[in-house]
Design a protein around this motif. Structure first.
Motif: not given
Ligand code: 5GP
Length: 245
Positions: A90, A94, A99-100, A175, A177, A196-199, A215
């Motif tokens: 993945e 960023r 987020g994380s 950010d 993924k 679902d995969s972007m912020r 979330r």
């Molecule tokens: P974070 O690490 O802050 O949780 O995620 C960073 C970015 O990657 C966010 O935009 C989040 O939606 C995307 N992302 C991280 N892991 C996943 C995943 O397992 N599935 C999806 N769909 N997006 C993810």
């Protein structure tokens, strides 16, 4: 083209074989999950919004020299794609801290990363997608050093293209993924690029326009997805879609 047996079913998408060699169908389902599957719901039309935005981005990226798996839409939540041999990484790019990365490191939410930061996780639900580093990626034999360099270069190019496009819609790409696969010797972009995969943050108000609304219960998720799909991809994906009951 005829849909054949189910190859794989993930948390929000299913992948089917077809009677055309090398072509698969991805079904964008209405399932939504967060927190490692700890929170789950089914939200009507979510699949359509994510499929529409993904298709729009894939087309735009292809037009700008990025190889993707996208072939075309069969229905509003059914996408025809080239079969790839997926790489279980993945790749997260960023631009701003959120987020994380804010939970794990001493960054202030919203701080700008210049240059953008690339973080790569190992795609493995059972292991909770642990973060990797370059040495681990090579030691695990997931890609060659040359492929890793290429993946990072493509990820940064995708980031520039998407950030520029979204800026014209008044949206900051915080950010995102993406996932890659091999097709012969080429590395192609696979999976999806969606809310679902972007912020995404509204440039004026700072409002979240992505899965963070789900979330963290920030509001009406489908109203947000509908609005943002319309802002990104225009009428076809957004406003003309069926209204929520
Ligand atoms: P974070 O690490 O802050 O949780 O995620 C960073 C970015 O990657 C966010 O935009 C989040 O939606 C995307 N992302 C991280 N892991 C996943 C995943 O397992 N599935 C999806 N769909 N997006 C993810």
């Amino acid at each position: 083209m005829k849909q054949q047996k189910l190859l794989y079913s993930g948390k929000a998408k299913s992948v089917y074989r077809t009677d055309v060699k090398g072509t698969l169908i991805v079904e964008f389902r209405d399932d939504i999950t967060a927190f490692d599957g700890g929170k789950k719901d089914v939200l009507r039309n979510k699949g359509i919004y994510n499929a529409g935005v993904s298709a729009f981005f894939f087309k735009y990226l292809e037009e700008n020299g990025i190889k993707t798996h996208f072939l075309g839409m069969i229905d509003r939540n059914w996408m025809a794609v080239r079969e790839l041999s997926m790489i279980p990484l993945e790749v997260i790019v960023r631009n701003l801290a959120a987020g994380s990365v804010v939970r794990t490191y001493p960054f202030t939410e919203g701080a700008h990363f210049n240059p953008p930061v690339i973080v790569i996780d190992y795609k493995d639900d059972a292991r909770h997608d642990p973060m990797l580093n370059d040495d681990l990626i090579i030691a695990l034999g997931l890609v060659t050093p040359a492929e890793l360099k290429r993946i990072k270069a493509i990820a940064l190019k995708v980031n520039k293209l998407l950030s520029d496009l979204l800026a014209t819609r008044g949206i900051t790409l915080v950010d995102f993924k993406i996932e890659f696969g091999r097709r012969g010797k080429s590395i192609c972009l696979g999976d999806e690029i969606s809310m679902d995969s972007m912020r995404l943050w509204d440039k004026k108000t700072g409002e979240s326009l992505d899965k963070d609304v789900y979330r963290f219960d920030k509001g009406d998720v489908m109203a947000t997805y509908n609005r943002v799909a319309g802002r990104i991809a225009g009428k076809k994906t957004g406003r003309s879609m069926p209204k929520e009951p």
